[in-house]
Design a protein around this motif. Structure first.
Motif, mmCIF file in Angstrom:
data_model
loop_
_atom_site.group_PDB
_atom_site.id
_atom_site.type_symbol
_atom_site.label_atom_id
_atom_site.label_comp_id
_atom_site.label_asym_id
_atom_site.label_seq_id
_atom_site.Cartn_x
_atom_site.Cartn_y
_atom_site.Cartn_z
ATOM 1 N N GLY A 35 0.820 -1.214 0.000
ATOM 2 C CA GLY A 35 0.000 0.000 0.000
ATOM 3 C C GLY A 35 0.847 1.254 0.000
ATOM 4 O O GLY A 35 0.545 2.225 -0.713
ATOM 5 N N ILE A 36 1.921 1.271 0.800
ATOM 6 C CA ILE A 36 2.836 2.417 0.796
ATOM 7 C C ILE A 36 3.472 2.572 -0.581
ATOM 8 O O ILE A 36 3.626 3.693 -1.094
ATOM 9 C CB ILE A 36 3.916 2.239 1.881
ATOM 10 N N GLY A 37 3.812 1.443 -1.194
ATOM 11 C CA GLY A 37 4.345 1.499 -2.548
ATOM 12 C C GLY A 37 3.367 2.126 -3.524
ATOM 13 O O GLY A 37 3.752 2.947 -4.370
ATOM 14 N N ALA A 38 2.077 1.771 -3.404
ATOM 15 C CA ALA A 38 1.060 2.325 -4.293
ATOM 16 C C ALA A 38 0.915 3.837 -4.090
ATOM 17 O O ALA A 38 0.789 4.603 -5.066
ATOM 18 C CB ALA A 38 -0.277 1.625 -4.059
ATOM 19 N N VAL A 39 0.931 4.273 -2.831
ATOM 20 C CA VAL A 39 0.834 5.709 -2.547
ATOM 21 C C VAL A 39 2.011 6.456 -3.163
ATOM 22 O O VAL A 39 1.858 7.521 -3.769
ATOM 23 C CB VAL A 39 0.785 5.946 -1.017
ATOM 24 N N GLY A 251 9.702 14.980 5.748
ATOM 25 C CA GLY A 251 9.449 14.938 4.315
ATOM 26 C C GLY A 251 8.943 16.242 3.747
ATOM 27 O O GLY A 251 8.463 17.116 4.472
ATOM 28 N N ARG A 252 9.005 16.369 2.440
ATOM 29 C CA ARG A 252 8.553 17.574 1.750
ATOM 30 C C ARG A 252 7.070 17.530 1.445
ATOM 31 O O ARG A 252 6.475 18.522 1.038
ATOM 32 C CB ARG A 252 9.341 17.749 0.449
ATOM 33 N N GLU A 279 12.320 11.291 0.476
ATOM 34 C CA GLU A 279 12.205 12.703 0.119
ATOM 35 C C GLU A 279 10.822 13.253 0.441
ATOM 36 O O GLU A 279 10.689 14.325 1.040
ATOM 37 C CB GLU A 279 12.501 12.899 -1.372
ATOM 38 N N GLU A 280 9.772 12.537 0.071
ATOM 39 C CA GLU A 280 8.427 13.078 0.204
ATOM 40 C C GLU A 280 7.777 12.747 1.551
ATOM 41 O O GLU A 280 6.934 13.506 2.038
ATOM 42 C CB GLU A 280 7.551 12.579 -0.945
ATOM 43 N N MET A 281 8.137 11.608 2.155
ATOM 44 C CA MET A 281 7.521 11.217 3.426
ATOM 45 C C MET A 281 8.463 11.376 4.619
ATOM 46 O O MET A 281 8.024 11.302 5.765
ATOM 47 C CB MET A 281 7.045 9.772 3.344
ATOM 48 N N GLY A 282 9.744 11.535 4.376
ATOM 49 C CA GLY A 282 10.673 11.844 5.437
ATOM 50 C C GLY A 282 11.317 10.645 6.109
ATOM 51 O O GLY A 282 10.982 9.489 5.853
ATOM 52 N N LEU A 287 11.886 5.066 8.282
ATOM 53 C CA LEU A 287 12.200 4.134 9.358
ATOM 54 C C LEU A 287 11.043 3.175 9.629
ATOM 55 O O LEU A 287 11.264 2.001 9.948
ATOM 56 C CB LEU A 287 12.559 4.905 10.632
ATOM 57 N N VAL A 288 9.825 3.670 9.504
ATOM 58 C CA VAL A 288 8.655 2.792 9.666
ATOM 59 C C VAL A 288 8.659 1.704 8.596
ATOM 60 O O VAL A 288 8.400 0.527 8.883
ATOM 61 C CB VAL A 288 7.344 3.610 9.602
#
Length: 383
Positions: A35-39, A251-252, A279-282, A287-288
């Motif tokens: 799911g994180i990959g899809a986002v 993240g930005r 870059e975008e989520m920080g 780390l999560v």
């Protein structure tokens, strides 16, 4: 669930019992990562489900069903198909050599009707199955040090030579590392391990000088000093480092990454997607994500340790090793700690064959979990 409930003599476990034995924590972790990959693919695709995010979710949904179906397959079936699967994968690799599809200077794929298949990915699972099957029937002495070790070495090196010739150095390294890990877990003598490490250290310089292709040699030189050619060979690593550093702690913001959105970061949807995440989520989300990978690895190793069969233990450990090496090599690559070798980040990166291979591997791990009390014969026959 007790052992007797799954191994009652003369009976097979009922389907509801098997479904209940699936490790749903592992399934949830895998789903969150996808799911994180899809986002992330939605974001780097310009805030659109095409061309990557929608296809990624579709592939994951399809392969998730495959994983759950494979989880219900009796471990004795995996045991029986281990050698035939390796032979089939080897023949597919030979087919790539003879009839393969060439793209970006490499011949790695087979066009089979509407499908474009990468047999080297299938071989990753096939090698694990074949090695687990061989060691299941081997004595402790044979596993530690014996002339019979020529068989597991052959199981590893025959496909490695074909994959390296494509050329696909990243996959070849993954197969060697996975195979070596299984041999180590199976009880390989430390003397052999030390000799192999020493031999590799001696062979690396001439291998780099005389065997590698020019672009592969250039990648290694670039890894050692990417600043020497910032707009050429060192571009990938430098842009990846810039992307990861610019994200900071928080993240930005989705869709606001300068390196990924402005097309500075190459292969942002595949090999360098984790740099886009950073870059975008920080750092915190990065780390999560790494924590989720670690949790999946720990759960999988625990499943391996619980198997009552040597085959099950080694097969689950081998698949877990492959998954872990994916994460380690990709992570090191995007941080400039390893050469760029084209190894994707599993479940995050866009790619069909890799997704299928990873989910088949988790299907095998889940099957070993469901059938962990099943005893297997010690013989090596195919039937």
């Amino acid at each position: 669930m007790t052992a007797s409930a799954l191994t009652r003599p003369g009976e097979r476990a009922r389907l509801p019992v098997k479904i209940g034995e699936i490790d749903w924590r592992l399934t949830l972790i895998i789903s969150i990562l996808a799911g994180i990959g899809a986002v992330m693919l939605y974001s780097v695709g310009g805030g659109s489900w095409s061309p990557w995010a929608g296809a990624h979710l579709t592939r994951f949904g399809f392969t998730l069903v495959i994983m759950l179906v494979l989880a219900l397959v009796d471990i004795r079936v995996w045991f029986m198909i281990a050698y035939p699967a390796w032979i089939m994968a080897l023949l597919l690799l030979v087919g790539v050599e003879l009839f393969g599809y060439t793209a970006m200077g490499a011949t790695r794929w087979l066009d089979i009707g509407p499908l474009r298949l990468q047999p080297s990915e299938i071989m990753k699972v096939a090698v694990v199955l074949a090695l687990a099957r061989w060691y299941h029937g081997a004595s402790a002495q044979d596993a530690r040090f014996s002339w019979k070790l020529i068989f597991p070495i052959g199981i590893i090196m025959m496909p490695v030579l074909l994959v390296a010739k494509q050329p696909d150095l990243g996959t070849a390294v993954l197969i060697v590392l996975t195979g070596g890990s299984i041999m180590f877990v199976a009880g390989l003598s430390w003397k052999i391990i030390a000799a192999a490490v020493a031999g590799a250290a001696v062979a690396i310089p001439p291998f780099i000088a005389f065997v590698l292709h020019d672009y592969q040699r250039e990648r290694i030189m670039t890894f050692m000093n990417p600043e020497a050619d910032p707009s050429g060979a060192g571009y990938h690593i430098l842009q990846s480092k810039i992307a990861m550093g610019s994200g900071g702690v928080f993240g930005r913001g989705l869709g606001l990454g300068s390196q990924s959105q402005l097309e500075f970061l190459p292969e942002k949807q595949t090999d360098f997607i984790f740099a886009s995440v950073a870059e975008e989520m920080g750092l915190l989300v990065g780390l999560v994500v790494l924590g989720l990978y670690l949790a999946a690895i720990v759960i999988s190793l625990r499943i391996a340790s619980q198997s009552h069969s040597h085959f099950g233990r080694l097969a689950a450990a081998g698949v877990t090793a492959t998954f872990a090496y994916y994460v380690l090599i990709n992570g090191a690559m995007i941080m400039g700690m390893a050469p760029v070798v084209g190894v994707p980040m599993p479940l995050l990166s866009y790619g069909g064959t890799v997704m299928l291979t990873v989910m088949i591997g988790f299907g095998l791990i889940q099957s070993i979990r469901v059938h962990r009390y099943t005893e297997l014969p010690r013989g090596r026959g195919l039937i």
